[in-house]
Design a protein around this motif. Structure first.
Motif, PDB file in Angstrom:
ATOM      1  N   THR A   1       0.856  -1.182   0.000  1.00 34.47           N
ATOM      2  CA  THR A   1       0.000   0.000   0.000  1.00 34.47           C
ATOM      3  C   THR A   1       0.892   1.232   0.000  1.00 34.47           C
TER       4      THR A   1
ATOM      5  N   SER B   1      -2.116   5.620   3.835  1.00 37.50           N
ATOM      6  CA  SER B   1      -3.315   4.804   3.611  1.00 37.50           C
ATOM      7  C   SER B   1      -3.459   3.753   4.714  1.00 37.50           C
ATOM      8  N   THR B   2      -4.438   2.885   4.546  1.00 37.38           N
ATOM      9  CA  THR B   2      -4.697   1.815   5.513  1.00 37.38           C
ATOM     10  C   THR B   2      -4.617   0.481   4.795  1.00 37.38           C
TER      11      THR B   2
END
Length: 179
Positions: free
Chosen positions: A53, A57-58
């Motif tokens: 990612t 972000s997650t």
């Protein structure tokens, strides 16, 4: 007249010798055996790759099956599985190279399999119940029942990647324990 009495006496002696012995009306036998016991164990996946990612972000992914096996054959067969996380680090760059455990969230989800009697309780049944792993958390428990038992679940992680995180492969350790 003596002869018939003698014959009668001899016949009575034979009958007295041939009579069956008197038996006891019952008898007791003490029987013992042992129910063997073993351990309370936990099995976890040795490693998992959650993918990739971008900073800011997650990342969410599942760890794989975690299984508690209770072979203690206990009258009160209760246990609690806990979970903690180390920091996640990477080996290079100029910015922060660590993602702290307070940014690592965990939820157990429901049991995917159980055996034995009693009540099995997930620590965090849904993603809405997720908890940060900056301290030891209950992952799963068995709150009642007896005898041998087991439970399996497939927990999830949600990792918040700081916007300042440097590129690289991060690794850390998620530790499950049972007592």
């Amino acid at each position: 007249m003596r002869k018939p009495l003698l014959a009668l006496a001899a016949g009575a002696a034979v009958l007295a010798v041939a009579a069956p012995a008197t038996a006891a009306p019952s008898g007791d036998t003490t029987v013992t055996f042992t129910v063997s016991t073993a351990n309370l164990d936990i099995a976890v996946p040795p490693s998992v790759n959650l993918g990739a990612t971008f900073a800011g972000s997650t990342l969410t992914g599942q760890l794989g099956n975690v299984t508690v096996t209770d072979s203690r054959a206990a009258l009160s067969a209760t246990w609690t599985a806990t979970v903690t996380s180390s920091a996640f680090t990477t080996g290079g760059g100029t910015g922060p190279e660590t993602i702290l455990p307070n940014l690592i969230e965990y939820w157990s989800g429901p049991a995917i399999a159980t055996s034995g009697t009693g009540t099995f309780v997930p620590g965090q049944p849904t993603s809405a119940d997720a908890v940060a792993l900056n301290t030891s958390r209950v992952a799963f428990s068995k709150t009642s029942g007896s005898g041998n038992n087991s439970a399996s679940w497939n927990p999830s992680l949600r990792i918040t990647i700081p916007a300042s995180a440097v590129g690289g492969t991060y690794s850390g350790v998620i530790t499950h324990s049972v007592a």
